[in-house]
Scaffold this active site. Structure first.
Site, PDB file in Angstrom:
ATOM      1  N   HIS A  66       0.846  -1.205   0.000  1.00  0.00           N
ATOM      2  CA  HIS A  66       0.000   0.000   0.000  1.00  0.00           C
ATOM      3  C   HIS A  66       0.885   1.261   0.000  1.00  0.00           C
ATOM      4  CE1 HIS A  66      -3.596   2.334   1.621  1.00  0.00           C
ATOM      5  NE2 HIS A  66      -2.592   3.145   1.919  1.00  0.00           N
ATOM      6  N   GLU A  67       1.897   1.270   0.875  1.00  0.00           N
ATOM      7  CA  GLU A  67       2.784   2.444   0.963  1.00  0.00           C
ATOM      8  C   GLU A  67       3.614   2.587  -0.313  1.00  0.00           C
ATOM      9  OE1 GLU A  67       2.238   4.517   3.218  1.00  0.00           O
ATOM     10  OE2 GLU A  67       0.972   3.167   4.391  1.00  0.00           O
ATOM     11  N   HIS A  70       1.622   4.535  -2.918  1.00  0.00           N
ATOM     12  CA  HIS A  70       1.772   5.992  -2.781  1.00  0.00           C
ATOM     13  C   HIS A  70       3.145   6.421  -3.313  1.00  0.00           C
ATOM     14  CE1 HIS A  70      -1.775   6.468  -0.313  1.00  0.00           C
ATOM     15  NE2 HIS A  70      -1.319   5.694   0.647  1.00  0.00           N
TER      16      HIS A  70
END
Ligand SMILES: [Zn+2]
Length: 250
Positions: A66-67, A70
């Site tokens: 998920h990170e 980004h």
């Protein structure tokens, strides 16, 4: 974040783990392995523990993915990613600066939840196509629901969550002012923080029920970080005003 331990690099991004993460890893491993052991009595205690640990690690890998979502979009916009950190409430990608336009800020914010949704879809597809059963099916089920929860929780529209950054980008787009976006989205974040705190405190005070204690912790985290975001915006605006005034005077 203070006291983080550097454990290496992920695609050239420094990767840190906060000591509080080990506590969560222990708790999550214990919770999953006892869950698996109860659901599948044929598993030996050692195997249940191993599967619980594997599930917990895959869960944290999902947070890292998920990170990275980004981070990759930010890098694509020429923004340096200073670090990715795992800590008690999940993950954090620390970006060197804000996107240049509200549209770009929107894509950085939504990339993480999109990765989580994609992982949920992939894991579900693996479960369905392999017709997995037994403990494997249970683990795939946990991973799919955790990734779905990661996407949905982070889409709550208040800073410091991704949804807050999406809201910020929207207000920025409408008003043409990034600081108005931050101020508005952090106000909303503070409201969600208070709601989470109340949902933890009220059952505790009224019924002596600790069931929502985690909400209380999340609430404090949201409140503190939503406040930080607002303060950061104020400081930036001041600095900016100071700079522009200095320019016009000279
Ligand atoms: Zn995110």
């Amino acid at each position: 974040m203070n006291g983080t331990i550097r454990v290496g690099n992920l695609f050239g991004i420094p990767f840190y783990i906060h000591p509080s993460w080990f506590l969560v890893l222990g708790l999550v491993t214990w919770s999953y392995s006892s869950g698996l052991a109860a659901q599948f009595p044929q598993l030996s205690a050692g195997l249940a523990l191993l599967l619980g640990l594997m599930t917990a690690l895959m869960l944290f890998a999902s947070v890292v993915a998920h990170e990275l979502g980004h981070s990759f979009v930010a890098i694509g916009q020429g923004i340096d990613v200073k670090s990715i950190t795992l800590f008690i409430f999940g993950g954090l990608a620390s970006l060197e600066k804000e996107s240049k336009t509200p549209g770009e800020a929107f894509w950085v914010a939504i990339a993480g939840p999109l990765v989580s949704l994609l992982l949920c879809g992939i894991v579900t597809a693996i479960g369905v196509t392999t017709a997995a059963s037994g403990p494997l099916a249970a683990i795939l089920g946990v991973l799919a629901s955790v990734n779905l929860a990661l996407a949905l929780f982070n889409l709550i529209p208040g800073l410091p969550l991704d949804g807050g950054n999406i809201l910020k980008a929207l207000v920025w787009k409408i008003t043409g002012n990034p600081y108005k976006g931050v101020t508005f989205a952090s106000r909303v974040g503070q409201i969600f923080g208070w709601v989470a705190i109340l949902s933890g405190v009220l059952p505790l005070v009224l019924f002596g029920n600790f069931g929502n204690f985690w909400n209380l912790l999340i609430g404090f985290f949201l409140l503190q970080n939503a406040g930080n975001a607002a303060q950061f915006a104020r400081v930036q605006r001041k600095t900016h005003r100071f700079d522009s005034r200095r320019c016009s005077n000279s």
